[in-house]
Structures are given as structure tokens and as C-alpha cells.
Design a protein around this motif. Structure first.
Motif, mmCIF file in Angstrom:
data_model
loop_
_atom_site.group_PDB
_atom_site.id
_atom_site.type_symbol
_atom_site.label_atom_id
_atom_site.label_comp_id
_atom_site.label_asym_id
_atom_site.label_seq_id
_atom_site.Cartn_x
_atom_site.Cartn_y
_atom_site.Cartn_z
ATOM 1 N N VAL A 32 0.722 -1.195 -0.299
ATOM 2 C CA VAL A 32 -0.115 -0.056 0.058
ATOM 3 C C VAL A 32 0.769 1.280 0.092
ATOM 4 C CG1 VAL A 32 -1.959 -1.210 1.230
ATOM 5 C CG2 VAL A 32 -0.170 0.131 2.648
ATOM 6 N N LYS A 33 0.195 2.333 -0.323
ATOM 7 C CA LYS A 33 1.151 3.518 -0.182
ATOM 8 C C LYS A 33 1.780 3.760 1.098
ATOM 9 C CE LYS A 33 -2.488 5.900 -1.251
ATOM 10 N NZ LYS A 33 -3.201 7.123 -1.521
ATOM 11 N N CYS A 34 2.913 4.368 1.263
ATOM 12 C CA CYS A 34 3.929 4.318 2.369
ATOM 13 C C CYS A 34 4.725 5.728 2.335
ATOM 14 C CB CYS A 34 4.591 3.202 2.548
ATOM 15 S SG CYS A 34 5.195 2.760 4.233
ATOM 16 N N THR A 35 4.547 6.374 3.711
ATOM 17 C CA THR A 35 5.543 7.412 3.696
ATOM 18 C C THR A 35 6.578 6.925 4.940
ATOM 19 O OG1 THR A 35 3.805 8.937 3.486
ATOM 20 C CG2 THR A 35 5.663 9.652 4.759
ATOM 21 N N TYR A 36 7.837 7.124 4.353
ATOM 22 C CA TYR A 36 8.934 6.599 5.077
ATOM 23 C C TYR A 36 9.759 7.978 5.779
ATOM 24 C CZ TYR A 36 8.719 2.005 2.877
ATOM 25 O OH TYR A 36 8.336 0.947 2.513
ATOM 26 N N LEU A 37 10.005 7.658 7.071
ATOM 27 C CA LEU A 37 10.777 8.819 7.817
ATOM 28 C C LEU A 37 11.899 8.222 8.411
ATOM 29 C CD1 LEU A 37 7.629 10.311 9.617
ATOM 30 C CD2 LEU A 37 8.624 11.197 7.521
ATOM 31 N N TRP A 38 13.065 9.198 8.485
ATOM 32 C CA TRP A 38 14.189 8.660 9.206
ATOM 33 C C TRP A 38 14.369 9.082 10.735
ATOM 34 C CZ3 TRP A 38 16.869 5.862 6.065
ATOM 35 C CH2 TRP A 38 17.000 6.269 4.685
ATOM 36 N N LEU A 49 11.022 4.932 10.228
ATOM 37 C CA LEU A 49 9.678 4.466 10.369
ATOM 38 C C LEU A 49 8.874 4.728 9.031
ATOM 39 C CD1 LEU A 49 8.119 5.890 13.450
ATOM 40 C CD2 LEU A 49 6.985 6.544 11.227
ATOM 41 N N ALA A 50 7.909 3.718 9.282
ATOM 42 C CA ALA A 50 6.889 3.910 7.840
ATOM 43 C C ALA A 50 5.777 3.975 8.278
ATOM 44 C CB ALA A 50 7.101 2.383 7.281
ATOM 45 N N ILE A 51 4.873 4.726 7.552
ATOM 46 C CA ILE A 51 3.375 4.919 7.999
ATOM 47 C C ILE A 51 2.847 4.569 6.745
ATOM 48 C CG2 ILE A 51 1.692 6.656 8.343
ATOM 49 C CD1 ILE A 51 3.795 8.659 9.304
ATOM 50 N N ARG A 52 2.103 3.391 6.835
ATOM 51 C CA ARG A 52 1.097 2.769 5.703
ATOM 52 C C ARG A 52 -0.171 3.683 5.562
ATOM 53 N NH1 ARG A 52 3.251 -0.979 8.834
ATOM 54 N NH2 ARG A 52 5.167 -1.972 7.926
ATOM 55 N N HIS A 53 -0.399 4.193 4.524
ATOM 56 C CA HIS A 53 -1.666 5.041 4.375
ATOM 57 C C HIS A 53 -2.843 4.348 4.497
ATOM 58 C CE1 HIS A 53 0.568 8.004 1.954
ATOM 59 N NE2 HIS A 53 1.521 7.743 2.791
ATOM 60 N N GLU A 54 -2.884 3.053 4.487
ATOM 61 C CA GLU A 54 -4.313 2.419 4.610
ATOM 62 C C GLU A 54 -4.064 0.853 5.014
ATOM 63 O OE1 GLU A 54 -5.147 0.895 0.280
ATOM 64 O OE2 GLU A 54 -4.853 2.967 0.473
ATOM 65 N N LEU A 55 -4.873 0.267 5.371
ATOM 66 C CA LEU A 55 -4.617 -1.223 5.986
ATOM 67 C C LEU A 55 -5.269 -2.237 5.017
ATOM 68 C CD1 LEU A 55 -5.449 -0.873 9.607
ATOM 69 C CD2 LEU A 55 -3.093 -0.946 8.715
ATOM 70 N N LEU A 60 -4.189 -5.143 8.647
ATOM 71 C CA LEU A 60 -5.005 -5.195 9.595
ATOM 72 C C LEU A 60 -4.613 -6.151 10.732
ATOM 73 C CD1 LEU A 60 -7.515 -4.007 10.781
ATOM 74 C CD2 LEU A 60 -8.763 -5.740 9.361
ATOM 75 N N ASN A 61 -4.315 -7.423 10.378
ATOM 76 C CA ASN A 61 -4.097 -8.535 11.282
ATOM 77 C C ASN A 61 -2.376 -8.597 11.841
ATOM 78 O OD1 ASN A 61 -6.458 -9.893 11.281
ATOM 79 N ND2 ASN A 61 -5.995 -9.823 8.922
ATOM 80 N N GLU A 62 -1.389 -8.006 11.197
ATOM 81 C CA GLU A 62 -0.054 -7.937 11.619
ATOM 82 C C GLU A 62 0.747 -6.897 11.666
ATOM 83 O OE1 GLU A 62 1.919 -11.837 10.742
ATOM 84 O OE2 GLU A 62 -0.062 -12.552 10.197
ATOM 85 N N GLY A 63 0.766 -6.328 10.711
ATOM 86 C CA GLY A 63 1.606 -5.388 10.102
ATOM 87 C C GLY A 63 1.210 -3.792 10.720
ATOM 88 N N GLY A 64 0.131 -3.445 10.750
ATOM 89 C CA GLY A 64 -0.479 -2.100 11.315
ATOM 90 C C GLY A 64 -0.020 -0.894 10.316
ATOM 91 N N HIS A 65 -0.398 0.280 10.770
ATOM 92 C CA HIS A 65 -0.276 1.404 10.020
ATOM 93 C C HIS A 65 1.233 1.951 10.143
ATOM 94 C CE1 HIS A 65 -4.616 2.253 10.322
ATOM 95 N NE2 HIS A 65 -4.539 2.869 9.022
ATOM 96 N N ILE A 66 1.853 1.982 11.346
ATOM 97 C CA ILE A 66 3.179 2.367 11.630
ATOM 98 C C ILE A 66 4.284 1.312 12.192
ATOM 99 C CG2 ILE A 66 4.486 3.996 13.106
ATOM 100 C CD1 ILE A 66 2.262 5.915 13.350
ATOM 101 N N GLY A 67 5.124 1.145 11.302
ATOM 102 C CA GLY A 67 6.281 0.030 11.783
ATOM 103 C C GLY A 67 7.590 0.966 11.936
ATOM 104 N N TYR A 68 8.529 0.650 12.807
ATOM 105 C CA TYR A 68 9.799 1.474 13.087
ATOM 106 C C TYR A 68 10.657 0.359 13.312
ATOM 107 C CZ TYR A 68 7.524 0.790 17.569
ATOM 108 O OH TYR A 68 7.072 0.148 18.808
ATOM 109 N N SER A 69 11.981 1.011 13.266
ATOM 110 C CA SER A 69 13.187 0.187 13.624
ATOM 111 C C SER A 69 14.236 0.979 14.093
ATOM 112 C CB SER A 69 13.278 -0.740 12.212
ATOM 113 O OG SER A 69 14.727 -1.314 12.798
ATOM 114 N N VAL A 70 15.024 1.035 14.969
ATOM 115 C CA VAL A 70 16.124 1.546 15.690
ATOM 116 C C VAL A 70 17.287 0.605 15.627
ATOM 117 C CG1 VAL A 70 16.987 2.885 17.582
ATOM 118 C CG2 VAL A 70 14.666 3.164 17.086
ATOM 119 N N ARG A 71 18.293 1.129 15.026
ATOM 120 C CA ARG A 71 19.594 0.197 15.065
ATOM 121 C C ARG A 71 19.978 -0.233 16.463
ATOM 122 N NH1 ARG A 71 24.154 4.598 13.440
ATOM 123 N NH2 ARG A 71 24.512 5.180 15.369
#
Length: 136
Positions: A32-38, A49-55, A60-71
């Protein structure tokens, strides 16, 4: 994999991330459309960090709208929590009034990050805890 230390490869990588947010960009099936941020501190990149614009079903079941990762070397210092907090107004601007954020059942750090940002636990599915956060 491209060598992201090479300025041209890194530029192409960033162009792909920017394009992922555009409605007209082609996507792989299930994406889906996704906005990526540092996530940065000064001029040092600590994560993303990733913001998925829709589910879709997976979101809906596992990934969510927002995912993030820190080294790993930057974890446990509040960077993920601040990044998630800073992403909520961006999600609101994208028209998302409530974001779904998920984490692995055994990821205590991510669970604390989500709960610190007012995440309300709904349930667990496929080994993922699911939380909702209002963006306003």
C-alpha cells in the motif's frame, strides 16, 4: 542489494522511498502507499519509520499502519518512542484518525514504546499484539 554507501545508489534508494507515498506509483501486490521517515540524532541516522496510508488484510492483522526500527546500538534511549509520537501528526495529515501499531508478543521494548504513546491494546493475532492510537 545496492551499496547504500555509494551516493548514487543511496539517491536511488531515497527516490524509491519517496515514490512509495505517491498514489500513481506502481506497487508490488499486497503493498500500500507508504510514507518513510528517518530517525536521526544530529546527522546520524538511528533508524526509520514507515506510515502505511491504509490497511490491507496483512496490515489489519499483523503489520499495522506504523512500523519502526532503531539500530541496536541506539536502542533503549527513547528514540522509537519519540519517533512514534512525532509520526502521529503526520498520520493525521494523511487522513488517518486512528493508527494501528503492532509488535511481537515477546517484544517488551516495543510494547512499552506503543503503550507510552497511548496505545490501547485490542487483541493478539498470529503472534502480534495489536494497539490503536488516536492521532488527534
Amino acid at each position: 542489494m545496492e551499496d547504500l554507501r555509494d551516493p548514487l545508489d543511496f539517491g536511488r534508494f531515497v527516490d524509491e522511498l519517496v515514490a512509495a507515498a505517491l498514489p500513481e506509483s506502481p506497487r508490488k501486490p499486497g503493498y500500500v502507499k507508504c510514507t518513510y521517515l528517518w530517525i536521526v540524532e544530529g546527522d546520524v541516522v538511528l533508524g526509520s519509520l514507515a506510515i502505511r496510508h491504509e490497511l490491507n488484510d496483512f496490515g489489519l492483522n499483523e503489520g499495522g499502519h506504523i512500523g519502526y526500527s532503531v539500530r541496536p546500538s541506539a536502542r533503549r534511549r527513547g528514540h522509537a518512542s519519540k519517533a512514534l509520537n512525532d509520526a502521529l501528526p503526520v498520520a493525521r495529515e494523511l487522513g488517518i484518525s486512528r493508527v494501528l501499531v503492532t509488535c511481537d508478543e515477546d517484544n517488551a521494548g516495543s510494547r512499552a514504546t506503543i503503550e507510552k504513546n497511548s496505545g490501547l491494546y485490542e487483541d493478539s493475532r498470529n503472534g502480534k499484539r495489536r494497539y490503536w492510537i488516536n492521532t488527534h
